[in-house]
Design a protein around this motif. Structure first.
Motif, PDB file in Angstrom:
ATOM      1  N   ALA A 124     -58.804  31.332   4.211  1.00  0.00           N
ATOM      2  CA  ALA A 124     -59.450  30.355   3.564  1.00  0.00           C
ATOM      3  C   ALA A 124     -59.446  30.620   1.970  1.00  0.00           C
ATOM      4  N   GLU A 125     -59.638  32.196   1.747  1.00  0.00           N
ATOM      5  CA  GLU A 125     -59.545  32.322   0.448  1.00  0.00           C
ATOM      6  C   GLU A 125     -58.412  32.129  -0.326  1.00  0.00           C
ATOM      7  N   ILE A 126     -57.312  32.276   0.360  1.00  0.00           N
ATOM      8  CA  ILE A 126     -55.920  31.862  -0.352  1.00  0.00           C
ATOM      9  C   ILE A 126     -55.925  30.466  -0.599  1.00  0.00           C
ATOM     10  N   ILE A 127     -56.410  29.698   0.273  1.00  0.00           N
ATOM     11  CA  ILE A 127     -56.586  28.168   0.429  1.00  0.00           C
ATOM     12  C   ILE A 127     -57.529  27.726  -0.881  1.00  0.00           C
ATOM     13  N   ARG A 128     -58.576  28.662  -1.058  1.00  0.00           N
ATOM     14  CA  ARG A 128     -59.346  28.228  -2.193  1.00  0.00           C
ATOM     15  C   ARG A 128     -59.094  28.768  -3.496  1.00  0.00           C
ATOM     16  N   LEU A 129     -58.439  29.585  -3.757  1.00  0.00           N
ATOM     17  CA  LEU A 129     -58.121  30.145  -4.947  1.00  0.00           C
ATOM     18  C   LEU A 129     -56.903  29.141  -5.747  1.00  0.00           C
ATOM     19  N   GLN A 130     -57.253  28.977  -7.010  1.00  0.00           N
ATOM     20  CA  GLN A 130     -56.283  28.160  -7.705  1.00  0.00           C
ATOM     21  C   GLN A 130     -55.303  28.902  -8.751  1.00  0.00           C
ATOM     22  N   ASP A 131     -55.636  30.005  -8.924  1.00  0.00           N
ATOM     23  CA  ASP A 131     -55.022  30.836  -9.996  1.00  0.00           C
ATOM     24  C   ASP A 131     -53.591  31.477  -9.126  1.00  0.00           C
ATOM     25  N   PRO A 132     -52.624  31.345  -9.617  1.00  0.00           N
ATOM     26  CA  PRO A 132     -51.428  31.921  -8.931  1.00  0.00           C
ATOM     27  C   PRO A 132     -51.400  33.592  -8.746  1.00  0.00           C
ATOM     28  N   SER A 133     -51.898  34.155 -10.038  1.00  0.00           N
ATOM     29  CA  SER A 133     -52.212  35.504  -9.915  1.00  0.00           C
ATOM     30  C   SER A 133     -53.113  36.142  -8.993  1.00  0.00           C
ATOM     31  N   ALA A 134     -54.238  35.344  -8.760  1.00  0.00           N
ATOM     32  CA  ALA A 134     -55.290  35.783  -7.918  1.00  0.00           C
ATOM     33  C   ALA A 134     -54.871  35.478  -6.378  1.00  0.00           C
ATOM     34  N   ILE A 135     -54.093  34.518  -6.291  1.00  0.00           N
ATOM     35  CA  ILE A 135     -53.485  34.179  -5.079  1.00  0.00           C
ATOM     36  C   ILE A 135     -52.441  35.330  -4.688  1.00  0.00           C
ATOM     37  N   LYS A 136     -51.883  35.770  -5.688  1.00  0.00           N
ATOM     38  CA  LYS A 136     -50.761  36.923  -5.288  1.00  0.00           C
ATOM     39  C   LYS A 136     -51.581  38.197  -4.768  1.00  0.00           C
ATOM     40  N   ILE A 137     -52.837  38.440  -5.500  1.00  0.00           N
ATOM     41  CA  ILE A 137     -53.728  39.711  -5.133  1.00  0.00           C
ATOM     42  C   ILE A 137     -54.215  39.498  -3.875  1.00  0.00           C
ATOM     43  N   GLU A 138     -54.578  38.179  -3.387  1.00  0.00           N
ATOM     44  CA  GLU A 138     -55.360  37.809  -2.198  1.00  0.00           C
ATOM     45  C   GLU A 138     -54.100  38.031  -0.872  1.00  0.00           C
ATOM     46  N   VAL A 139     -52.884  37.517  -1.338  1.00  0.00           N
ATOM     47  CA  VAL A 139     -51.920  37.713  -0.369  1.00  0.00           C
ATOM     48  C   VAL A 139     -51.405  39.145  -0.027  1.00  0.00           C
ATOM     49  N   ALA A 140     -51.421  39.871  -1.145  1.00  0.00           N
ATOM     50  CA  ALA A 140     -51.030  41.250  -0.880  1.00  0.00           C
ATOM     51  C   ALA A 140     -52.035  41.896  -0.173  1.00  0.00           C
ATOM     52  N   THR A 141     -53.229  41.831  -0.482  1.00  0.00           N
ATOM     53  CA  THR A 141     -54.660  42.391   0.402  1.00  0.00           C
ATOM     54  C   THR A 141     -54.253  42.044   1.833  1.00  0.00           C
ATOM     55  N   TYR A 142     -53.880  40.672   1.978  1.00  0.00           N
ATOM     56  CA  TYR A 142     -53.877  40.201   3.307  1.00  0.00           C
ATOM     57  C   TYR A 142     -52.870  40.896   4.235  1.00  0.00           C
TER      58      TYR A 142
END
Length: 695
Positions: free
Chosen positions: A623-641
């Motif tokens: 849900a957080e990956i879908i919510r985030l809009q900044d690609p860099s923030a999405i990268k961080i979330e994906v790496a954590t996931y």
């Protein structure tokens, strides 16, 4: 090949091997041994003159000689004339005897009065007066002195020696007769006999040292009475151990009764020797060694003879138990005997090579038996499934006795080996573990066949639950049996597969009912997802009572499977690429629905016992990956996931990013590249995304 049945007549039918018998500790009287045969063959006098007179009771060969007398009316020599040489020079009737009063003979014969005549000594010896040994020794030495002086003719010397040797034959008969029934003789009387024996041994040594004498006399020494006594002890041991065992021990084979009789007899007799005879016997005679070595030799000979036959499984086991356990531990090292017998180093009843062969036979027999018993137990269990017999209920849980039966078979096999030696127990343990693993694989295959063929049976689900519960019984019993929590994989593997296949069977119907409900997410393009999920949760809740007869631990494991299924199917619907949201507001709204659904799933599953905390991040992080809009923030979330779920692949990420219709292809490519970097994983790792196929 000749069977043990031939050796032991009347062997009963095979029964369960009884427990190791306890040897009694009470002492038992040693019975009188057979009288030692007279050894009076000499060359310096007529052999018939030197035959010892036979006693009225217990004298050997009396019946034969009496029969011979009746057949031959005229016989110049024999029992009637043994002491005819004593008639010459007999004292007149009423002449006082110079026999010494009762007492222990001295080492050096020095009579204080006139020396008794041969006839008087004969009368004393016939009455059992061992005091006659002292003057008899004086007569013998006077004879030797006369022979050395040369003052008498050879004929007279031979006549005198005949008298002396006839008296010694009678004395020997009296002394050995007492020594070979020592527990029937008064202590003082036994001491007299021992003193005579000891003195005769000293005289043998003195004569051997002198090594001289007149040619007219036959060398009568050494007389070797000590050897005769030891031979008599040997015969007594053979007679005692060779008696037929009592038939009162029910359930024992003939061989087992024989082992038990010999063991009890030896232990009781040697305890009597240690307690009652050792204090009376001179140390140099070592009465304990004489009896112990005689009993040991005969015991060993008996067992060696038995071991030559093709023993049945039961008798092989009992033979090893006696040789390796009962004999060394309950007899040799028993409290009353250990101090005496350990110094003698009697050794084993069988040679090491024969013991190894018997142990190999035992291990082979035992493993064959274990394998057959296990196969029979599984066959009976399968027959109950096929007959649609309902399982037992124990504490409101479906229950099967199979695990108990199998572990008991294994435990009995190891216990039998350990009752022989601990080393043999260690050897069989490894063999039993391998056989148990083989059985568990057979059990798992048989259960899989039942899952396929028994679906129409009324008690199908109850028997599935009973066999899942069996996995706990097996695991617990094995951990307790071998004192470890870390059981090898070849034992746990088949049980894990059996449990997993059982869960799949129990949940198949439920998951089938949930499938159309999950399809609604994509069919309605995620409209009203809360209502859809609530219906899913309600359906699951209605079916949970079906699993109440599982053990608590398995209900929790099954709930974890349900929890995993709900999360997995939810992600499957998100990954269908049927939903593309181009605005950030739409993406944030979907993320909110996902978070609410994740909380509902987590709360429901946790309340019903699911221990799957590892699933708690699966939906909220997406849900957080879908919510985030900044690609860099999405990268961080994906790496954590990816640290939480290492099987989260680029394909799975692409399916989730497809929902975000406002990302460019280059941004998607850049975000996907983060999975090329290894960031480690959280432990323990369980499969989630590897169960999800993406197109």
């Amino acid at each position: 090949m000749l069977k043990m049945m031939t050796f032991f007549q009347g062997l009963p039918g095979q029964q369960t091997v009884p427990g190791v018998p306890d040897l009694p500790t009470s002492s038992q009287k040693l019975p009188p041994a057979s009288e030692v045969e007279s050894e009076a063959s000499m060359s310096e006098a007529s052999s018939e003159d030197l035959v010892p007179p036979q006693e009225a009771k217990g004298a050997p060969h009396r019946d034969e000689e009496e029969a011979t007398k009746k057949k031959k009316k005229k016989r110049p020599k024999g029992l009637a004339n043994v002491f005819s040489v004593f008639t010459k020079g007999r004292k007149k009737k009423g002449q006082p005897s110079s026999a010494q009063p009762e007492g222990q003979p001295e080492s050096q014969p020095e009579p204080s009065g006139p020396l008794p005549t041969a006839e008087e000594l004969k009368a004393d010896l016939e009455r059992g007066r061992l005091e006659a040994a002292r003057p008899l020794l004086v007569l013998e030495r006077e004879l030797q002195a006369a022979a050395a002086a040369g003052g008498e003719s050879a004929e007279e010397l031979v006549r005198r020696q005949s008298k002396v040797e006839a008296l010694y034959a009678l004395l020997r008969h009296q002394v050995l007769g007492l020594l070979l029934r020592p527990l029937d003789v008064a202590p003082e009387r036994l001491r007299q006999a021992l003193a005579v024996l000891t003195e005769q041994e000293r005289e043998d040594r003195r004569a051997a040292a002198a090594a001289g004498g007149s040619g007219a006399l036959v060398a009568a020494r050494p007389r070797r009475w000590l050897q005769l006594w030891r031979r008599g002890v040997e015969e007594a041991a053979e007679e005692r151990l060779g008696r037929r065992p009592a038939a009162g021990a029910e359930g024992l084979s003939e061989a087992e009764r024989t082992f038990l009789h010999m063991g009890r007899t030896m232990k009781e007799d040697l305890e009597a020797v240690v307690e009652r005879l050792k204090p009376l016997f001179p140390a140099e005679l070592d009465v304990v060694a004489a009896y112990a070595e005689s009993y040991h030799r005969h015991f060993a000979a008996q067992l060696a003879a038995m071991a030559q036959f093709e023993l049945c499984e039961r008798d092989t086991y009992m033979l090893l138990v006696w040789v390796q356990n009962l004999y060394p531990n309950d007899i040799i090292n028993s409290p009353k005997l250990a101090g005496e017998l350990q110094r003698l180093r009697l050794g084993s009843l069988l040679p090491p090579r024969q013991i190894r062969l018997l142990e190999a036979t035992f291990l082979s027999n035992e493993m064959t038996s274990v394998k057959e018993l296990m196969a029979r137990a599984l066959e009976l269990e399968c027959q109950r499934w096929a007959r649609d017999v309902a399982p037992q209920r124990l504490d409101s849980h479906c229950h099967s006795e199979l695990a108990i039966d199998i572990i008991q078979i294994v435990s009995q096999g190891q216990a039998k080996a350990e009752s022989i030696t601990l080393d043999l127990g260690t050897q069989i343990k490894q063999m039993l573990l391998l056989e148990l693993a083989t059985f568990l694989r057979s059990y798992q295959r048989a259960f899989d066949e039942f899952l396929e063929r028994g679906k129409q049976l009324r008690n199908y689900r109850a028997n599935v639950i009973a066999n899942i519960n069996n996995c706990l019984s097996f695991r617990t019993a094995m951990q307790q049996k071998w004192q470890t929590q870390d059981l090898p994989g070849h034992l746990l593997g088949p049980l894990s597969e059996l449990k997993s296949h059982g869960f799949d069977t129990l949940l198949q119907s439920l998951f089938g009912d949930l499938k159309p409900l999950f399809k609604r997410f994509t069919q309605t393009r995620w409209a009203a997802p809360a209502q859809t999920l609530e219906e899913i949760i309600s359906t699951v809740g209605e079916r949970l009572p079906e699993f109440s007869e599982l053990h608590d631990c398995f209900r929790e494991e099954l709930m974890e499977v349900v929890h995993l299924h709900l999360v997995k199917e939810y992600i499957v619907r998100l990954s269908k690429r049927s939903l593309v949201l181009k605005s950030a507001e739409q993406q944030q709204q979907l993320a909110g629905h996902i978070l609410a659904n994740a909380e509902l799933i987590q709360r429901f599953c946790t309340q019903n016992g699911s221990p799957a905390t590892w699933l708690h991040h699966a939906l909220p992080k997406l849900a957080e990956i879908i919510r985030l809009q900044d690609p860099s923030a999405i990268k961080i979330e994906v790496a954590t996931y990816a640290t939480w779920y290492p099987d989260f692949s680029k394909g799975h990420l692409s399916a989730i990013l497809a929902i975000k219709g406002n990302l460019s292809s280059s941004e998607v490519k850049s975000i996907r590249s983060i999975l090329d970097v290894s960031t480690g994983t959280h432990e323990p790792f369980k499969s989630l995304f590897s169960l999800i196929k993406v197109g």
